[in-house]
Design a protein around this motif. Sequence first.
Motif, mmCIF file in Angstrom:
data_model
loop_
_atom_site.group_PDB
_atom_site.id
_atom_site.type_symbol
_atom_site.label_atom_id
_atom_site.label_comp_id
_atom_site.label_asym_id
_atom_site.label_seq_id
_atom_site.Cartn_x
_atom_site.Cartn_y
_atom_site.Cartn_z
ATOM 1 N N GLU A 1 0.820 -1.204 0.000
ATOM 2 C CA GLU A 1 0.000 0.000 0.000
ATOM 3 C C GLU A 1 0.854 1.253 0.000
ATOM 4 N N ARG A 2 1.947 1.191 0.716
ATOM 5 C CA ARG A 2 2.829 2.348 0.771
ATOM 6 C C ARG A 2 3.430 2.642 -0.594
ATOM 7 N N GLN A 3 3.697 1.557 -1.374
ATOM 8 C CA GLN A 3 4.301 1.738 -2.685
ATOM 9 C C GLN A 3 3.367 2.472 -3.639
ATOM 10 N N TYR A 4 2.071 2.018 -3.707
ATOM 11 C CA TYR A 4 1.180 2.711 -4.644
ATOM 12 C C TYR A 4 0.867 4.111 -4.152
ATOM 13 N N SER A 5 0.904 4.320 -2.838
ATOM 14 C CA SER A 5 0.708 5.666 -2.311
ATOM 15 C C SER A 5 1.829 6.588 -2.763
ATOM 16 N N GLU A 6 3.060 6.050 -2.753
ATOM 17 C CA GLU A 6 4.211 6.836 -3.223
ATOM 18 C C GLU A 6 4.098 7.119 -4.716
ATOM 19 N N ASP A 7 3.619 6.119 -5.474
ATOM 20 C CA ASP A 7 3.426 6.319 -6.913
ATOM 21 C C ASP A 7 2.406 7.435 -7.165
ATOM 22 N N ASN A 8 1.302 7.414 -6.408
ATOM 23 C CA ASN A 8 0.287 8.455 -6.553
ATOM 24 C C ASN A 8 0.865 9.829 -6.267
ATOM 25 N N GLU A 9 1.694 9.921 -5.228
ATOM 26 C CA GLU A 9 2.333 11.193 -4.879
ATOM 27 C C GLU A 9 3.240 11.663 -6.003
ATOM 28 N N LYS B 1 -5.636 15.231 -3.691
ATOM 29 C CA LYS B 1 -5.213 14.487 -2.505
ATOM 30 C C LYS B 1 -6.421 13.859 -1.821
ATOM 31 N N ARG B 2 -7.492 14.618 -1.743
ATOM 32 C CA ARG B 2 -8.714 14.112 -1.119
ATOM 33 C C ARG B 2 -9.267 12.932 -1.900
ATOM 34 N N PHE B 3 -9.218 13.026 -3.219
ATOM 35 C CA PHE B 3 -9.687 11.942 -4.077
ATOM 36 C C PHE B 3 -8.826 10.696 -3.911
ATOM 37 N N MET B 4 -7.512 10.871 -3.866
ATOM 38 C CA MET B 4 -6.594 9.740 -3.695
ATOM 39 C C MET B 4 -6.823 9.018 -2.370
ATOM 40 N N ASN B 5 -7.015 9.792 -1.328
ATOM 41 C CA ASN B 5 -7.243 9.203 -0.005
ATOM 42 C C ASN B 5 -8.572 8.446 0.042
ATOM 43 N N TYR B 6 -9.531 8.891 -0.765
ATOM 44 C CA TYR B 6 -10.842 8.247 -0.764
ATOM 45 C C TYR B 6 -10.809 6.902 -1.489
ATOM 46 N N VAL B 7 -10.219 6.871 -2.683
ATOM 47 C CA VAL B 7 -10.269 5.641 -3.490
ATOM 48 C C VAL B 7 -9.296 4.573 -2.989
ATOM 49 N N GLU B 8 -8.189 5.001 -2.356
ATOM 50 C CA GLU B 8 -7.199 4.074 -1.792
ATOM 51 C C GLU B 8 -6.747 3.016 -2.796
ATOM 52 N N LYS B 9 -6.328 3.474 -3.957
ATOM 53 C CA LYS B 9 -5.802 2.563 -4.975
ATOM 54 C C LYS B 9 -4.916 3.355 -5.926
ATOM 55 N N PRO B 10 -4.121 2.679 -6.746
ATOM 56 C CA PRO B 10 -3.279 3.416 -7.704
ATOM 57 C C PRO B 10 -4.126 4.265 -8.642
ATOM 58 N N MET B 11 -3.683 5.482 -8.895
ATOM 59 C CA MET B 11 -4.430 6.390 -9.747
ATOM 60 C C MET B 11 -4.576 5.860 -11.172
ATOM 61 N N LEU B 12 -3.619 5.054 -11.621
ATOM 62 C CA LEU B 12 -3.678 4.522 -12.982
ATOM 63 C C LEU B 12 -4.719 3.416 -13.117
ATOM 64 N N LYS B 13 -5.246 2.930 -11.997
ATOM 65 C CA LYS B 13 -6.221 1.849 -12.033
ATOM 66 C C LYS B 13 -7.612 2.297 -11.576
ATOM 67 N N VAL B 14 -7.787 3.585 -11.427
ATOM 68 C CA VAL B 14 -9.095 4.122 -11.033
ATOM 69 C C VAL B 14 -10.092 3.923 -12.163
ATOM 70 N N THR B 15 -11.309 3.524 -11.820
ATOM 71 C CA THR B 15 -12.362 3.286 -12.806
ATOM 72 C C THR B 15 -13.410 4.401 -12.759
ATOM 73 N N THR B 16 -14.283 4.372 -13.754
ATOM 74 C CA THR B 16 -15.387 5.337 -13.792
ATOM 75 C C THR B 16 -16.263 5.180 -12.555
ATOM 76 N N ALA B 17 -16.456 3.939 -12.124
ATOM 77 C CA ALA B 17 -17.271 3.676 -10.932
ATOM 78 C C ALA B 17 -16.649 4.303 -9.688
ATOM 79 N N ASP B 18 -15.315 4.291 -9.610
ATOM 80 C CA ASP B 18 -14.621 4.909 -8.466
ATOM 81 C C ASP B 18 -14.910 6.410 -8.411
ATOM 82 N N VAL B 19 -14.834 7.052 -9.571
ATOM 83 C CA VAL B 19 -15.058 8.504 -9.630
ATOM 84 C C VAL B 19 -16.510 8.823 -9.272
#
Length: 311
Positions: A27-35, A63-81
């Motif tokens: 989890e820390r790794q994808y969080s760093e990638d998002n940052e 930042k608020r969006f990233m903290n909400y979805v808790e997943k890599p930004m490159l794997k966010v789906t339309t449903a997540d948004v």
Amino acid sequence: MASNDEVKLAIYLDDLLTNYHIESKDERQYSEDNEDYLLMYMNAIRLENYAATTITNYRYELKRFMNYVEKPMLKVTTADVRQYLAAFSHLKSGTIATKLTIIGAFYAWLVREELILKSPTIKIKQPKVPKRLREGLTIEELELVRESCESLRQRALIEVFYSTACRLSELMAMNISDINWQDMSAVVYGKGSKERKVFFSFKALYHLKRYLKSRKDDCDALFVTTRRPFRRLTNRGIQYQINKIKLSSQVKKPLTPHVMRHTFATLSMDSGIELTDLQHLLGHEDPATTLRYAPVSEERKRQAFKKYHMQ
């Protein structure tokens, strides 16, 4: 009967599969990638001359969006948004539209950078935002506001806002040295650091000079605090002073720096200013934006009909 090679292959595969196990990405790794992606995006829009306040707002929302979805930004789906936006369904549609715009701009950048194939926001329609009539002050209300100023600084603030039609950030950043006293003008930097010239009326310069003469500091900022150490009056400080004036004036309409800008637009339109001239004075690229600030009153429409309609 299996050959030696087949036996060796079977033993190799059995050993490989026995020692093989799937690990979820830390989890820390994808969080760093998002940052990292967020930092890259902030640098990109900074190079595109986005205003500092815009960059701050974009960073906060993403930042608020990233903290909400808790997943890599490159794997966010339309449903997540959609799920994220639905969590704010209690807010005004304009606020939700702004959130979608910011997220959409971030993913549009990821697409341009070829980090993803398509944006997860592309299928989401902007919520309908009700049109709000931006209402400026009448001449009578403007005079009430002027008479309600309790200090030289407050009166100068009101006059400069009304005369120049400056945005809050533009007036906050203005220095004494920016003013061309002979030309009765100053150069300000608006959205996207775009340069434009604003003008002072005789009344604005009169009250501004009175305020500047009363000061005992050597700060170059046009408006400063009244207590030591003297420093530039912040956006919040200016808003606080305008709100104090509003409470004293008892004008029922809202009174903000933006209302003063709109007052400039409506009263100028009532006086017959050309739309193109008003557009440049306000610093708008699109004439449609200027029209939103200056709705045509029923009386002005009636007068225009009488003046221009051919029998």
